[in-house]
Design an enzyme around this catalytic site. Structure first.
Site, PDB file in Angstrom:
ATOM      1  N   ASN A   1      -6.184  -2.741   1.606  1.00  0.00           N
ATOM      2  CA  ASN A   1      -6.095  -4.189   1.798  1.00  0.00           C
ATOM      3  C   ASN A   1      -7.504  -4.756   1.797  1.00  0.00           C
ATOM      4  O   ASN A   1      -8.464  -4.079   2.183  1.00  0.00           O
ATOM      5  CB  ASN A   1      -5.430  -4.534   3.130  1.00  0.00           C
TER       6      ASN A   1
ATOM      7  N   ARG B   1       0.825  -1.212   0.000  1.00  0.00           N
ATOM      8  CA  ARG B   1       0.000   0.000   0.000  1.00  0.00           C
ATOM      9  C   ARG B   1       0.856   1.258   0.000  1.00  0.00           C
ATOM     10  O   ARG B   1       0.602   2.185  -0.766  1.00  0.00           O
ATOM     11  CB  ARG B   1      -0.964   0.024   1.188  1.00  0.00           C
TER      12      ARG B   1
END
Length: 94
Positions: A39, A21
């Site tokens: 996520n 990320r």
């Protein structure tokens, strides 16, 4: 934006716990893209990339490799709806 593109992408493999990320945010901002990354509870990472077509295509290609510790096994893409605000950010896990 006449050459704009918006894609929703699902990245599978070893992509959580490897800074995917954070890497995605840095790479997307460097390319001037709008959108988000998060996520997913199934272990994948989902992202929305919106901006100039060439930059979006390059970002999706970069996601096929990911950061050094990642091991990407699949990248699935579909048309997306442009985000309601500019910039690129992280969203909570879904």
């Amino acid at each position: 934006m006449t050459d704009g593109l918006c894609l929703r992408v699902l990245i599978e493999g070893r992509v959580q716990g490897v800074w995917f990320r954070g890497w995605t945010i840095e790479e997307a901002r460097r390319r001037g893209l709008d959108g988000w990354v998060r996520n997913r509870s199934d272990g994948s990472v989902e992202a929305l990339f919106s901006g100039p077509a060439a930059a979006v295509v390059a970002m999706v290609a970069a996601c096929r490799r990911g950061p050094p510790s990642a091991f990407v096994t699949a990248v699935r893409e579909a048309p997306g709806i442009p985000p309601d605000r500019p910039g690129f950010r992280s969203l909570p896990t879904l």
